[in-house]
Structure formats: C-alpha cells, structure tokens
Design a protein around this motif. Sequence first.
Motif, mmCIF file in Angstrom:
data_model
loop_
_atom_site.group_PDB
_atom_site.id
_atom_site.type_symbol
_atom_site.label_atom_id
_atom_site.label_comp_id
_atom_site.label_asym_id
_atom_site.label_seq_id
_atom_site.Cartn_x
_atom_site.Cartn_y
_atom_site.Cartn_z
ATOM 1 N N ARG A 11 0.886 -1.163 -0.083
ATOM 2 C CA ARG A 11 -0.094 0.051 0.025
ATOM 3 C C ARG A 11 0.835 1.290 0.156
ATOM 4 O O ARG A 11 0.331 2.301 0.310
ATOM 5 N N TYR A 105 -5.068 3.747 2.164
ATOM 6 C CA TYR A 105 -3.550 4.036 1.794
ATOM 7 C C TYR A 105 -2.827 4.807 2.934
ATOM 8 O O TYR A 105 -1.562 5.207 2.815
ATOM 9 N N GLU A 136 -0.929 -0.627 -5.857
ATOM 10 C CA GLU A 136 -1.306 -1.640 -5.092
ATOM 11 C C GLU A 136 -1.515 -2.978 -5.942
ATOM 12 O O GLU A 136 -0.878 -3.943 -5.818
#
Length: 148
Positions: A11, A105, A136
Amino acid sequence: MTIIQGGGGNRNAKNLPVKDGKRGWSNGLFSCGDDVGLCLLAWCLPCLAYGQIRSRYKHLSSHGTPHPTGGDMCSGDCCVHAITAACGIACLLQCQSRGEVRGRYNIEGGGCGDCCTTLCCTPCDLVQESQELELEEKSFGGAVGVKH
C-alpha cells in the motif's frame, strides 16, 4: 515487496516517507503520466471511470486481490455517478470515494481537501485515485487487467 497481512498488496509501492502514520499521494493531482486513455476517460466519461474505480476498490477491500478483469465500468456506481452529475452533485460521491482511498493507503488530508479537490478538478481526482489503486494491484506481481 511488502505484503500487508490481512489481504492486499503493497500500500506504499513507491516507498514514500511516512510521517505520523500518513504519507502523500503517490502521484500528483495533475499527473496523468503516460496513461492517456485513463485521462481521456476521466475527462470525457467520468461516470465510467468512477464505476471502474469503485469496482476495483471494492474488490481489493473485500477479496484482498486485484479485480480479475480490471473492474466493471458499467455498474450501479456508474449509473449513480451519471445521475448525480446531471444534478451537479457528483463531487459528493467522489469526495466519499477519495476519503476511502485516502484511508486505505494512509494518505494525509481530510474531508475538506477531498471536497475541494473533487469539486474543482473531478477528472484529476479520478486519475489520482485510479493510479493509487493500480500501484497496489501491480504489487501482486501479475498483469493487472485495468482497461480504459
């Protein structure tokens, strides 16, 4: 590559600095990069871009893996965006979506900034959210089927 336990990929794929548990967006607000198709989609048919972003986000959140087909463009989310856009309030949907992406995130910012961004630059917001999800998705190693 760092995989976070509990599903999902990296992330913070660009390894951006984290301060107080938060980081900045991986790409600038006006950064289309070399994905011209995404930029055109966000400018010309934002409801389709929004529908695809929501589909990808929901799949990552519920399954912990990228959407196998790159996300569904024509969906309920797309229709709701088109209707609210016709009423001039689609930015409210996007504000909520932007907040969810920011939360996933751990990106710095808040609701006021999200609302200003989505109101003033709808397509740029859509591109930025899509790019964050794509980072991601790519961290899983396979080809991501994002289609624009």
